[in-house]
Design an enzyme around this catalytic site. Structure first.
Site, PDB file in Angstrom:
ATOM      1  N   TYR A 222       1.394   0.706   7.111  1.00  0.00           N
ATOM      2  CA  TYR A 222       0.699  -0.708   6.215  1.00  0.00           C
ATOM      3  C   TYR A 222       1.965  -1.662   6.608  1.00  0.00           C
ATOM      4  O   TYR A 222       1.709  -2.581   6.842  1.00  0.00           O
ATOM      5  CB  TYR A 222       0.613  -0.120   4.820  1.00  0.00           C
ATOM      6  CG  TYR A 222       0.402  -1.473   4.040  1.00  0.00           C
ATOM      7  CD1 TYR A 222      -0.926  -1.613   3.799  1.00  0.00           C
ATOM      8  CD2 TYR A 222       1.416  -2.060   3.382  1.00  0.00           C
ATOM      9  CE1 TYR A 222      -1.296  -2.691   3.077  1.00  0.00           C
ATOM     10  CE2 TYR A 222       1.221  -3.305   2.723  1.00  0.00           C
ATOM     11  CZ  TYR A 222      -0.322  -3.672   2.290  1.00  0.00           C
ATOM     12  OH  TYR A 222      -0.563  -4.583   1.556  1.00  0.00           O
TER      13      TYR A 222
ATOM     14  N   ASP B 246      -2.089  -6.966  -9.104  1.00  0.00           N
ATOM     15  CA  ASP B 246      -2.817  -6.074  -9.719  1.00  0.00           C
ATOM     16  C   ASP B 246      -4.427  -6.120  -9.262  1.00  0.00           C
ATOM     17  O   ASP B 246      -5.096  -6.975  -9.810  1.00  0.00           O
ATOM     18  CB  ASP B 246      -2.771  -6.558 -11.184  1.00  0.00           C
ATOM     19  CG  ASP B 246      -3.545  -5.562 -12.173  1.00  0.00           C
ATOM     20  OD1 ASP B 246      -3.821  -4.295 -11.900  1.00  0.00           O
ATOM     21  OD2 ASP B 246      -3.730  -5.871 -13.371  1.00  0.00           O
TER      22      ASP B 246
HETATM   23  N1  LIG Z   1      -2.421  -5.640  -4.035  1.00  0.00           N
HETATM   24  C1  LIG Z   1      -1.288  -5.927  -3.663  1.00  0.00           C
HETATM   25  O1  LIG Z   1      -0.278  -5.314  -4.319  1.00  0.00           O
HETATM   26  C2  LIG Z   1      -1.173  -6.806  -2.331  1.00  0.00           C
HETATM   27  C3  LIG Z   1       0.057  -6.861  -2.008  1.00  0.00           C
HETATM   28  C4  LIG Z   1       0.479  -7.595  -0.972  1.00  0.00           C
HETATM   29  C5  LIG Z   1      -0.596  -7.842  -0.061  1.00  0.00           C
HETATM   30  N2  LIG Z   1      -2.099  -7.316  -0.082  1.00  0.00           N
HETATM   31  C6  LIG Z   1      -2.888  -7.648   0.732  1.00  0.00           C
HETATM   32  O2  LIG Z   1      -3.997  -8.323   0.279  1.00  0.00           O
HETATM   33  C7  LIG Z   1      -5.090  -8.363   0.825  1.00  0.00           C
HETATM   34  C8  LIG Z   1      -6.143  -7.956  -0.028  1.00  0.00           C
HETATM   35  O3  LIG Z   1      -5.811  -6.999  -0.873  1.00  0.00           O
HETATM   36  P1  LIG Z   1      -6.262  -6.497  -2.482  1.00  0.00           P
HETATM   37  O4  LIG Z   1      -5.023  -6.066  -3.053  1.00  0.00           O
HETATM   38  O5  LIG Z   1      -7.177  -7.485  -2.791  1.00  0.00           O
HETATM   39  O6  LIG Z   1      -7.037  -5.297  -2.076  1.00  0.00           O
HETATM   40  P2  LIG Z   1      -8.507  -4.808  -2.727  1.00  0.00           P
HETATM   41  O7  LIG Z   1      -8.806  -3.449  -2.086  1.00  0.00           O
HETATM   42  O8  LIG Z   1      -8.763  -4.947  -4.135  1.00  0.00           O
HETATM   43  O9  LIG Z   1      -9.565  -5.885  -2.234  1.00  0.00           O
HETATM   44  C9  LIG Z   1      -9.694  -5.748  -0.540  1.00  0.00           C
HETATM   45  C10 LIG Z   1     -11.274  -6.027  -0.289  1.00  0.00           C
HETATM   46  O10 LIG Z   1     -11.322  -5.702   1.138  1.00  0.00           O
HETATM   47  C11 LIG Z   1     -12.674  -5.205   1.470  1.00  0.00           C
HETATM   48  N3  LIG Z   1     -12.539  -4.253   2.606  1.00  0.00           N
HETATM   49  C12 LIG Z   1     -11.685  -3.094   2.740  1.00  0.00           C
HETATM   50  N4  LIG Z   1     -11.871  -2.907   4.180  1.00  0.00           N
HETATM   51  C13 LIG Z   1     -12.559  -3.765   4.546  1.00  0.00           C
HETATM   52  C14 LIG Z   1     -13.429  -3.627   6.025  1.00  0.00           C
HETATM   53  N5  LIG Z   1     -13.106  -2.865   6.875  1.00  0.00           N
HETATM   54  N6  LIG Z   1     -14.179  -4.603   6.206  1.00  0.00           N
HETATM   55  C15 LIG Z   1     -14.648  -5.818   5.293  1.00  0.00           C
HETATM   56  N7  LIG Z   1     -14.231  -5.702   4.019  1.00  0.00           N
HETATM   57  C16 LIG Z   1     -13.122  -4.507   3.760  1.00  0.00           C
HETATM   58  C17 LIG Z   1     -12.723  -4.149   0.189  1.00  0.00           C
HETATM   59  O11 LIG Z   1     -14.158  -3.725   0.125  1.00  0.00           O
HETATM   60  C18 LIG Z   1     -12.355  -5.158  -0.670  1.00  0.00           C
HETATM   61  O12 LIG Z   1     -13.477  -5.831  -1.445  1.00  0.00           O
HETATM   62  C19 LIG Z   1      -4.829  -6.918   1.681  1.00  0.00           C
HETATM   63  O13 LIG Z   1      -4.723  -7.457   3.073  1.00  0.00           O
HETATM   64  C20 LIG Z   1      -3.465  -6.411   1.209  1.00  0.00           C
HETATM   65  O14 LIG Z   1      -2.990  -5.589   2.372  1.00  0.00           O
HETATM   66  C21 LIG Z   1      -2.123  -6.779  -1.512  1.00  0.00           C
HETATM   67  C1  LIG Z   2      -1.006  -0.885  -1.426  1.00  0.00           C
HETATM   68  C2  LIG Z   2      -0.641  -2.383  -1.782  1.00  0.00           C
HETATM   69  C3  LIG Z   2       0.773  -2.430  -1.371  1.00  0.00           C
HETATM   70  C4  LIG Z   2       1.168  -3.781  -1.919  1.00  0.00           C
HETATM   71  C5  LIG Z   2       2.760  -3.728  -1.330  1.00  0.00           C
HETATM   72  C6  LIG Z   2       3.457  -4.733  -1.786  1.00  0.00           C
HETATM   73  O1  LIG Z   2       3.134  -6.075  -1.150  1.00  0.00           O
HETATM   74  C7  LIG Z   2       4.678  -4.705  -1.737  1.00  0.00           C
HETATM   75  C8  LIG Z   2       5.801  -5.367  -2.102  1.00  0.00           C
HETATM   76  C9  LIG Z   2       6.980  -5.366  -1.883  1.00  0.00           C
HETATM   77  C10 LIG Z   2       8.163  -5.782  -2.297  1.00  0.00           C
HETATM   78  C11 LIG Z   2       8.133  -7.002  -3.360  1.00  0.00           C
HETATM   79  C12 LIG Z   2       9.213  -7.276  -3.671  1.00  0.00           C
HETATM   80  C13 LIG Z   2       9.407  -8.667  -4.287  1.00  0.00           C
HETATM   81  C14 LIG Z   2      10.659  -8.702  -4.648  1.00  0.00           C
HETATM   82  C15 LIG Z   2      11.103 -10.414  -5.343  1.00  0.00           C
HETATM   83  O2  LIG Z   2      10.768 -10.278  -6.781  1.00  0.00           O
HETATM   84  C16 LIG Z   2      12.254 -10.853  -4.917  1.00  0.00           C
HETATM   85  O3  LIG Z   2      13.311  -9.903  -5.568  1.00  0.00           O
HETATM   86  C17 LIG Z   2      12.637 -10.634  -3.357  1.00  0.00           C
HETATM   87  C18 LIG Z   2      12.706 -12.208  -3.074  1.00  0.00           C
HETATM   88  C19 LIG Z   2      12.809 -12.461  -1.685  1.00  0.00           C
HETATM   89  C20 LIG Z   2      12.587 -13.550  -1.267  1.00  0.00           C
HETATM   90  O4  LIG Z   2      11.653 -13.848  -1.708  1.00  0.00           O
HETATM   91  O5  LIG Z   2      13.005 -13.965  -0.214  1.00  0.00           O
END
Ligand SMILES: NC(=O)c1ccc[n+]([C@@H]2O[C@H](COP(=O)([O-])OP(=O)(O)OC[C@H]3O[C@@H](n4cnc5c(N)ncnc54)[C@H](O)[C@@H]3O)[C@@H](O)[C@H]2O)c1
Ligand SMILES: CCCCC[C@H](O)/C=C/C=C\C=C\C=C\[C@@H](O)[C@@H](O)CCCC(=O)O
Length: 261
Positions: free
Chosen positions: A151, A187
């Protein structure tokens, strides 16, 4: 702030972050194509949005973004329905360390394909009117976790690809701004997938580390990520920018050292 007359396509739009941005785009009067694998969730979401925003403003396209032909078709169907395309958000993502090749396909290959398809529909190179693309990465590209090696790799890849293609766009005068957004923990249902062996495989043993990070850094609401996306859409000075959204600093940008010899 109005996007009246603009058309957006959002992948992974039926749930989580994608759904929050679809909602905000509709609130600002854009027409939206919600592209998602999950048919039940997509149809239910569209029905609710029709009640809130009126029929004809939002369409649901059932599509697996890792199927190149289906993704091409989703772009074409959006343009056929709404007549144009201005905003593309490559947001769909998964968290699967067991089937890690699928994670690369969805999180990186499909983002690249989605960007190229967006350019075919928006770039001046193809005699189109311009537009804007947002590719969704993650703070995992800056603060990695042993829990998610592949990831993490895909999210690094999204940043590298987006910055390079943004440069190509500005040097090639494509008329398309391309930026990347890196949320910290949000979330959504995806966040809870980190608990399960079916997704994480042997890395599930690091889940307590991951939980500790969530407690330390906090968990954001999807509405704040949608707000960040809206800023990337509206601010016409931004191209190749890397927006980070965290609990401690809110919406801010990563800064890179200028390249030296
Ligand atoms: N939730 C987090 O903490 C977080 C943090 C950082 C980045 N992200 C990124 O944000 C984006 C959205 O994530 P989210 O947390 O909303 O996830 P989620 O699982 O809540 O929603 C993702 C959506 O994408 C759809 N999806 C998954 N695979 C697919 C495919 N092959 N084709 C079409 N649709 C598909 C799912 O059906 C779902 O509706 C992702 O790229 C994820 O990596 C999420
Ligand atoms: C399955 C979903 C996985 C989601 C992974 C998610 O995106 C990972 C997050 C990882 C770390 C987040 C850290 C946040 C840190 C900040 O609060 C801060 O302390 C760091 C700020 C650094 C900057 O912005 O330059």
């Amino acid at each position: 702030m109005s996007l009246n007359g603009k058309v957006a396509l959002v992948t992974g739009g039926a749930q989580g972050i994608g759904r929050a941005v679809v909602q905000l785009l509709l609130q600002t009067s854009a027409k939206v194509a919600m592209v998602d694998l999950n048919k039940a969730c997509g149809e239910e979401c569209k029905a609710q949005l029709d009640v809130e925003f009126g029929e004809g403003n939002c369409t649901f396209i059932s599509c697996d973004v890792s199927n190149g032909d289906a993704l091409r078709d989703a772009f074409q169907r959006t343009v056929d329905k709404f007549g144009r395309l201005d905003i593309v958000i490559n947001n769909a993502g998964i968290n699967n360390e067991k089937n890690w090749e699928k994670t690369i396909q969805v999180n990186l290959t499909s983002v690249i394909k989605g960007t190229y398809l967006a350019l075919e529909h928006m770039s001046k190179e193809y005699s189109k009117e311009g537009g804007t693309i947002i590719n969704v990465s993650s703070m995992a590209a800056f603060l990695h976790s042993p829990h998610q090696p592949v990831y993490t790799a895909t999210k690094h890849g999204v940043i590298g690809f987006t910055r390079a293609i943004a440069d190509a766009s500005s040097q090639g005068d494509y008329g398309v701004r391309i930026n990347v957004l890196c949320p910290a923990f949000v979330d959504t249902p995806l966040l809870h997938s980190v608990e399960h062996e079916d997704n994480m495989g042997k890395f599930v043993k690091f889940k307590d580390d991951f939980r500790r990070s969530m407690t330390k850094f906090g968990v954001l609401q999807p509405s704040l990520i949608a707000e960040g996306m809206m800023r990337l859409i509206m601010d016409t000075t931004l191209n190749g920018a890397v927006m980070k959204i965290t609990c401690s600093k809110g919406i801010h940008f990563h800064t890179y050292e200028p390249m030296s010899a």
